[in-house]
Design an enzyme around this catalytic site. Structure first.
Site, short mmCIF file in Angstrom:
data_model
loop_
_atom_site.label_atom_id
_atom_site.label_comp_id
_atom_site.label_asym_id
_atom_site.label_seq_id
_atom_site.Cartn_x
_atom_site.Cartn_y
_atom_site.Cartn_z
N SER A 107 15.81 -5.36 21.12
CA SER A 107 15.05 -4.25 20.56
C SER A 107 15.57 -2.90 21.06
O SER A 107 16.03 -2.79 22.20
CB SER A 107 13.57 -4.40 20.95
N TYR A 130 15.50 1.12 15.53
CA TYR A 130 14.45 2.01 15.03
C TYR A 130 15.12 3.34 14.69
O TYR A 130 15.95 3.84 15.46
CB TYR A 130 13.37 2.26 16.08
N THR A 156 14.58 -2.13 11.34
CA THR A 156 13.14 -2.27 11.13
C THR A 156 12.64 -1.17 10.21
O THR A 156 12.87 0.01 10.45
CB THR A 156 12.39 -2.23 12.47
N LYS A 252 14.31 -5.68 8.20
CA LYS A 252 13.11 -6.34 8.73
C LYS A 252 11.85 -5.56 8.34
O LYS A 252 11.79 -4.35 8.55
CB LYS A 252 13.20 -6.45 10.25
N HIS A 276 5.39 -7.27 11.12
CA HIS A 276 5.50 -6.80 12.50
C HIS A 276 4.54 -7.56 13.42
O HIS A 276 3.94 -6.99 14.33
CB HIS A 276 5.22 -5.29 12.59
#
Length: 377
Positions: A107, A130, A156, A252, A276
């Site tokens: 992440s 992100y 994402t 995603k 999520h």
């Protein structure tokens, strides 16, 4: 760990070993948590067909996800603050995944950095991105992932605005933790966690501190992340991200057929049906409920993966039967990590593999690549 027979067993062990604020972070959803619960509950509504007198020898769960060989159709999801479930958590989980033959996804909001994970792995891992308002920082993240040899970028799409998670607010969640009486008590009652954490230097967001402009400590990091998630993110942004990345791209956060069809024009290699983990739009459908609709909407024009609510190998088997070419586990591996570090992650993967293998055989199939909706009752 030999007594850990289910993911629920690992969850109970993790709850005893991880400070409340960090266990709750992994084990919570947005608002009323109705979607978080539905992600799990809706799997139980799907029934399997028991078949008998079929050859069950030489079974295999091996397949591919975005062209990469995997020992079973499971990847470790990108999860924030993984290194707060256990010291050096992302590094330990990545090593366990590599040894098991499944992808690990790091992440953006990890505790261990891209470079940390690259330093302890020998095979490429995946990186989740992100998109921030600071485009220079985003470009830098992509370049760092490329330099580390990451083989896929997971973009994402569903966190332009942060969903409210009541437990995090009540717990005063932060990384590293604050030293209020409540937080000190939580940590004092978890001595092994504290001892392990004292031995590592990795206690904040490793991909951000020292890399983003004007971010050098916890106070500036907290305000920066709150301000930086970009609410303007749109489909046109996927184009420049893909161009900058130049490799395999996975989107995603798809939970609607219209969005799934829109993804076909992006050049992405796969989409992940995901809400999520129930941590964003509370009241949305579960991932498994939307999976067959999205598979039908896109056909074989893009690879479809699924994330959310998987707590067993049977859940993976059901998702594959409904058209998923791969699945992702977040909470199961976090429970394993919190319960017993790297060995706990391996145990979680072993539990899922055994359940999937036995269930597949009892449904009359020998190869996971042959599993389809015919195994569903």
């Amino acid at each position: 760990m030999d007594k850990m027979l289910t993911i629920a067993d690992l969850k109970r062990q993790a709850e005893r070993r991880v400070p409340r604020m960090f266990f709750d972070y992994a084990d919570s959803g947005a608002w009323t948590e109705s979607t978080y619960r539905a992600n799990e509950d809706d799997f139980a509504k799907i029934k399997l067909r028991q078949r008998v007198l079929v050859d069950m020898t030489d079974r295999s769960l091996a397949t591919e996800m975005v062209g990469e060989k995997v020992s079973m159709p499971v990847a470790l999801s990108p999860t924030g603050l993984t290194g707060m479930q256990h010291a050096d958590g992302e590094m330990l989980a990545a090593k366990a995944a590599e040894e098991f033959g499944v992808p690990f996804t790091l992440s953006t909001m990890s505790i261990c950095s891209i470079e940390d994970v690259a330093s302890v792995t020998s095979k490429p891992f995946w990186f989740q991105l992100y998109v921030m308002k600071d485009r220079d920082f985003v470009n830098n993240l992509i370049d760092r992932a490329k330099a580390a040899g990451c083989s896929a970028l997971v973009l994402t799409l569903d966190l332009q605005i942060l969903g409210q998670r009541h437990k995090d607010l009540r717990n005063g969640l932060s990384a590293p933790p604050k030293f209020t009486p409540k937080h000190i008590w939580q940590m004092a009652t978890r001595p092994k966690w504290c001892l392990d954490m004292a031995r590592t230097k990795r206690r904040s967001f490793g991909n951000i501190v020292g890399h983003a402009k004007n971010v050098s400590d916890l106070s500036s990091l907290s305000s920066w992340t709150a301000e930086q998630f970009d609410p303007r993110l749109s489909w046109k942004d996927v184009e420049w991200i893909k161009k900058r990345w130049g490799g395999k791209l996975i989107l995603k956060g798809i939970l609607d057929e219209e969005d799934a069809r829109a993804s076909l024009d992006t050049g992405a290699d796969a989409i992940i049906v995901s809400n999520h983990g129930g941590r964003q739009l509370d009241g949305a459908h579960s991932s498994i409920a939307m999976l067959p609709k999205i598979v039908d909407a896109v056909g074989d024009r893009i690879e479809v993966h699924m994330d959310g609510g998987i707590r067993s190998g049977q859940d993976v088997l059901k998702a594959v039967a409904l058209g998923a070419k791969g699945t992702y586990i977040g909470r199961p591996f976090l429970y394993g990590l919190g319960a017993d570090g790297k060995q706990g992650v391996t145990t979680a993967l072993e539990i899922i593999r055994k359940e999937m293998d036995v269930s597949m055989a009892l449904c009359g199939k020998r190869l996971i690549t042959d599993v389809d909706r015919s195994i569903l009752a």
